[in-house]
Motif scaffolding. Structure first.
Motif, PDB file in Angstrom:
ATOM      1  N   LEU A 116       0.834  -1.207   0.000  1.00  0.00           N
ATOM      2  CA  LEU A 116       0.000   0.000   0.000  1.00  0.00           C
ATOM      3  C   LEU A 116       0.870   1.259   0.000  1.00  0.00           C
ATOM      4  O   LEU A 116       0.549   2.242  -0.666  1.00  0.00           O
ATOM      5  CB  LEU A 116      -0.935   0.000   1.210  1.00  0.00           C
ATOM      6  CG  LEU A 116      -2.047  -1.064   1.170  1.00  0.00           C
ATOM      7  CD1 LEU A 116      -2.768  -1.142   2.515  1.00  0.00           C
ATOM      8  CD2 LEU A 116      -3.053  -0.794   0.057  1.00  0.00           C
ATOM      9  N   LYS A 176       2.138   1.718  -3.498  1.00  0.00           N
ATOM     10  CA  LYS A 176       1.098   2.188  -4.434  1.00  0.00           C
ATOM     11  C   LYS A 176       0.774   3.666  -4.158  1.00  0.00           C
ATOM     12  O   LYS A 176       0.419   4.415  -5.078  1.00  0.00           O
ATOM     13  CB  LYS A 176      -0.152   1.296  -4.292  1.00  0.00           C
ATOM     14  CG  LYS A 176      -1.172   1.473  -5.399  1.00  0.00           C
ATOM     15  CD  LYS A 176      -0.711   0.948  -6.762  1.00  0.00           C
ATOM     16  CE  LYS A 176      -1.798   0.948  -7.797  1.00  0.00           C
ATOM     17  NZ  LYS A 176      -1.621   1.912  -8.876  1.00  0.00           N
ATOM     18  N   HIS A 177       0.905   4.066  -2.885  1.00  0.00           N
ATOM     19  CA  HIS A 177       0.678   5.473  -2.524  1.00  0.00           C
ATOM     20  C   HIS A 177       1.790   6.343  -3.129  1.00  0.00           C
ATOM     21  O   HIS A 177       1.529   7.402  -3.697  1.00  0.00           O
ATOM     22  CB  HIS A 177       0.671   5.590  -0.995  1.00  0.00           C
ATOM     23  CG  HIS A 177       0.489   6.993  -0.522  1.00  0.00           C
ATOM     24  ND1 HIS A 177      -0.733   7.626  -0.542  1.00  0.00           N
ATOM     25  CD2 HIS A 177       1.388   7.889  -0.036  1.00  0.00           C
ATOM     26  CE1 HIS A 177      -0.588   8.853  -0.081  1.00  0.00           C
ATOM     27  NE2 HIS A 177       0.687   9.035   0.233  1.00  0.00           N
ATOM     28  N   PRO A 197       1.486   5.941  -7.631  1.00  0.00           N
ATOM     29  CA  PRO A 197       0.125   5.555  -8.060  1.00  0.00           C
ATOM     30  C   PRO A 197       0.044   5.091  -9.524  1.00  0.00           C
ATOM     31  O   PRO A 197      -0.872   4.375  -9.891  1.00  0.00           O
ATOM     32  CB  PRO A 197      -0.708   6.824  -7.820  1.00  0.00           C
ATOM     33  CG  PRO A 197       0.262   7.921  -7.582  1.00  0.00           C
ATOM     34  CD  PRO A 197       1.559   7.328  -7.165  1.00  0.00           C
ATOM     35  N   GLN A 246      -8.542  -1.037  -1.090  1.00  0.00           N
ATOM     36  CA  GLN A 246      -7.817  -0.481   0.054  1.00  0.00           C
ATOM     37  C   GLN A 246      -6.684   0.428  -0.395  1.00  0.00           C
ATOM     38  O   GLN A 246      -5.979   0.125  -1.360  1.00  0.00           O
ATOM     39  CB  GLN A 246      -7.254  -1.629   0.928  1.00  0.00           C
ATOM     40  CG  GLN A 246      -6.669  -1.138   2.241  1.00  0.00           C
ATOM     41  CD  GLN A 246      -6.326  -2.271   3.212  1.00  0.00           C
ATOM     42  OE1 GLN A 246      -6.652  -3.424   2.969  1.00  0.00           O
ATOM     43  NE2 GLN A 246      -5.676  -1.938   4.308  1.00  0.00           N
ATOM     44  N   ASN A 247      -6.545   1.569   0.306  1.00  0.00           N
ATOM     45  CA  ASN A 247      -5.353   2.416   0.174  1.00  0.00           C
ATOM     46  C   ASN A 247      -4.879   2.769   1.576  1.00  0.00           C
ATOM     47  O   ASN A 247      -5.389   2.199   2.563  1.00  0.00           O
ATOM     48  CB  ASN A 247      -5.622   3.659  -0.695  1.00  0.00           C
ATOM     49  CG  ASN A 247      -6.723   4.541  -0.127  1.00  0.00           C
ATOM     50  OD1 ASN A 247      -7.153   4.351   1.028  1.00  0.00           O
ATOM     51  ND2 ASN A 247      -7.195   5.483  -0.919  1.00  0.00           N
ATOM     52  N   ARG A 272     -12.116   2.232  -8.955  1.00  0.00           N
ATOM     53  CA  ARG A 272     -10.893   2.102  -8.148  1.00  0.00           C
ATOM     54  C   ARG A 272     -10.004   3.339  -8.324  1.00  0.00           C
ATOM     55  O   ARG A 272      -9.760   3.780  -9.444  1.00  0.00           O
ATOM     56  CB  ARG A 272     -10.129   0.836  -8.573  1.00  0.00           C
ATOM     57  CG  ARG A 272      -8.958   0.502  -7.672  1.00  0.00           C
ATOM     58  CD  ARG A 272      -8.391  -0.880  -7.985  1.00  0.00           C
ATOM     59  NE  ARG A 272      -7.858  -0.975  -9.337  1.00  0.00           N
ATOM     60  CZ  ARG A 272      -6.666  -0.533  -9.721  1.00  0.00           C
ATOM     61  NH1 ARG A 272      -5.875   0.052  -8.840  1.00  0.00           N
ATOM     62  NH2 ARG A 272      -6.263  -0.657 -10.961  1.00  0.00           N
ATOM     63  N   ASP A 303      -4.480   4.940  -6.163  1.00  0.00           N
ATOM     64  CA  ASP A 303      -3.630   4.391  -5.087  1.00  0.00           C
ATOM     65  C   ASP A 303      -4.289   3.206  -4.381  1.00  0.00           C
ATOM     66  O   ASP A 303      -3.771   2.732  -3.371  1.00  0.00           O
ATOM     67  CB  ASP A 303      -3.279   5.485  -4.066  1.00  0.00           C
ATOM     68  CG  ASP A 303      -4.497   6.024  -3.334  1.00  0.00           C
ATOM     69  OD1 ASP A 303      -5.631   5.770  -3.804  1.00  0.00           O
ATOM     70  OD2 ASP A 303      -4.323   6.659  -2.287  1.00  0.00           O
ATOM     71  N   GLU A 304      -5.411   2.738  -4.920  1.00  0.00           N
ATOM     72  CA  GLU A 304      -6.099   1.608  -4.267  1.00  0.00           C
ATOM     73  C   GLU A 304      -5.708   0.275  -4.902  1.00  0.00           C
ATOM     74  O   GLU A 304      -5.471   0.189  -6.108  1.00  0.00           O
ATOM     75  CB  GLU A 304      -7.617   1.769  -4.383  1.00  0.00           C
ATOM     76  CG  GLU A 304      -8.201   2.740  -3.376  1.00  0.00           C
ATOM     77  CD  GLU A 304      -9.707   2.890  -3.536  1.00  0.00           C
ATOM     78  OE1 GLU A 304     -10.389   3.075  -2.526  1.00  0.00           O
ATOM     79  OE2 GLU A 304     -10.212   2.831  -4.680  1.00  0.00           O
TER      80      GLU A 304
END
Ligand code: FAD
Ligand code: FES
Ligand code: FES
Length: 481
Positions: free
Chosen positions: A213, A216-217, A220, A331-332, A353, A356-357
């Motif tokens: 996560l 991905k944050h 993105p 989820q993020n 979506r 960043d999820e």
């Protein structure tokens, strides 16, 4: 994070470095790596897109039960970092130490299961995976194990015979005796996160959801992969250099399936093969769809999260998941949210979506006792083919045979998976009878403007969609709901 990929090959740990000297990229496929070695040329390339199985190898993975589980995969679709901590087994590894052939090779010889031989190493590896997983397999299990292997000259009868004759020794062979030593090596390699940097390319393979996560944050726009059965084709067919990859295949938190009174909760990283045996007691419609999804080699790595991630209008799981009333869990770093899959796709390859999820799971609710869910796939071939039209349908009838609830979700009929709302509204409160169904069938057109393409004309799709509703009625009326 390590930049060295380690796995077991030929009875020892191999460390692969990604530098100018090795000439390897993080997206080098296991097939190309093996072909670069002088000792593993048995593996072949046919299509480089998961359709022919000439590149089949077997991966041994240490399970939570501390046992090694063997799975056939198409090595043309597996990136090298994805085999970190696994046992890579090729056709060269099957021969016994006394020089004799492995039972699956020996029976292939005895039944004349090979002619030109190009497909044979791949077929032998699929049979080896079957040998390890099924004792005395049924004809259906043998056929399923061979669905991903194309043989153009021999014909399948002798190959099926070879499988039936070989798979009778409870999966025991020399690899069985080597398992404790291999398991000890795999244990030392488990849980190592990777970060590999090569020319114009970064590859992250986190081992926890928190790390994934965070990545991905931070990135993105990164390309996420789970099984890579979809993304690998961008490398093997389009020769793309994907600049930034986040590989979720080592995140164990995404691989659990849990069940309570209300629902089955499936992690986004659960492979379709691991999911199938869990789909009992009312979830048969999803299992049926997965039984005609790709081949065993594909299902052994492809995930539910990846199928939803593709947001393909011909993705096979979405229509049936919509019929079940399933939700996707996104989820993020800010938290989790559940979104009804009915509203997940917003257009062609578009979803709700956020960048960043991640898809971390699917909640599959248990149907009420009177509800029946069915799935249908119309394709040119039964096995290993893309859907022309697909359907996921649910009906719940009152005791008087009136339609109390109906969902008719279609794939392949529009730019996104969509429900036939006009037909649904017409059917609500009506008798579940052939006359009513025949009146509802033309209404399906109101919600769709299908296109013509190589798989079927627009008119074919319209007719198929109507007939699937009739088939659904026929099957459910027969079941006497
Ligand atoms: C030979 C062959 C046969 C096939 N047969 C079928 C078939 O019968 N039916 C069918 O529907 N499809 C089929 N496919 C397509 C593909 O295998 C499936 O869509 C599969 O489910 C993708 O899963 P994956 O884990 O491999 O996805 P990946 O390739 O890893 O990813 C697919 C997409 O999802 C995204 N993604 C992956 N995981 C996540 C996540 N957790 N969160 C957010 N985004 C994510 C990726 O960024 C990418 O855009 C086939 C493919 C091949 C090569
Ligand atoms: S080369 Fe055809 S499936 Fe891999
Ligand atoms: S033996 Fe020639 S393709 Fe199978």
């Amino acid at each position: 994070m390590s930049s060295i990929v380690s796995f077991v090959l030929d009875g020892k740990v191999v460390d692969v470095r990604f530098d100018h000297q090795s000439g390897l990229r993080s997206t080098t496929t296991v097939l190309n790596y093996l072909r670069s070695l002088p000792t593993h040329k048995g593996v072949k390339e046919g299509c480089a897109e998961g359709d022919c199985g000439a590149c089949t190898v077997v991966l041994g993975e240490l399970g939570p039960d501390e046992k090694i589980h063997y799975k056939s995969v198409d090595s043309c679709l597996v990136f090298l970092p994805m085999i970190q901590g696994k046992h890579l087994i090729t056709v060269e590894n099957l021969k016994l130490s006394n020089g004799q052939l492995h039972p699956v090779q020996q029976t292939m010889v005895e039944t004349n299961g090979s002619q030109c031989g190009y497909c044979t190493p791949g077929i032998v590896m699929s049979l080896f995976a079957l040998y390890k997983n099924r004792d005395v397999p049924t004809r259906g299990e043998i056929d399923d194990a061979l669905t991903g292997n194309l043989c153009r000259c021999t014909g399948y009868k002798p190959i099926v015979e070879a499988a039936a004759q070989a798979c009778v020794l409870h999966g025991v062979d020399e690899l069985t005796y080597a398992e404790p030593a291999v398991a000890a090596m795999l244990k030392t390699l488990h849980g190592k996160p990777l970060h590999i940097q090569t020319d114009g390319q970064q590859y992250f393979r986190p081992t926890t959801l928190a790390e994934a996560l965070n990545l991905k944050h931070k990135f993105p726009k990164a390309t996420v992969i789970s099984g890579a059965t979809d993304i690998a084709l961008r490398v093997t067919k389009n020769h793309e250099v994907i600049p930034l990859i986040i590989d979720l295949s080592a995140v164990d938190e995404l691989k659990s399936v849990t069940e309570d009174d209300i629902a089955l909760k499936i992690g986004g990283g659960v492979t379709l093969s691991d999911l199938m045996p869990r789909l009992v007691n009312g979830f048969g419609a999803l299992r049926e769809m997965l039984s005609v999804f790709g081949s065993q080699q594909i299902r052994n790595v492809a995930t539910l999260g990846g199928n939803l991630g593709t947001a393909s209008p011909i993705g096979d799981t979405l229509p049936v998941l919509i019929a079940f009333g399933a939700k996707v869990v996104l989820q993020n770093l800010e938290g989790k949210r559940e979104v009804s899959l009915d509203g997940y796709m917003t257009g062609y390859r578009q979803t709700v979506r956020k960048p960043d999820e991640l898809v971390v799971g699917v909640v599959l609710p248990k149907s009420r006792p009177r509800a029946i869910v069915k799935s249908y796939k119309v394709s040119k071939r039964k096995d290993l083919d893309i859907s022309t039209v697909s359907g996921g349908f649910k009906v719940e009838l009152s005791t008087g045979n009136d339609v109390a609830l109906i969902t008719l979700a279609y794939g392949g009929m529009a730019e996104r998976t969509k429900r036939a709302t006009a037909a649904e509204q017409f059917l609500i409160g009506k008798k579940w009878e052939r006359d009513t169904i025949e009146q509802a069938m033309p209404l399906i057109d109101a919600d769709f403007t299908p296109i013509s393409d190589a798989r079927g004309s627009a008119e074919f799709r319209r007719v198929a969609a109507r007939n699937l509703l009739l088939k659904f009625w026929h099957e459910t009326a027969k079941e006497g709901v």
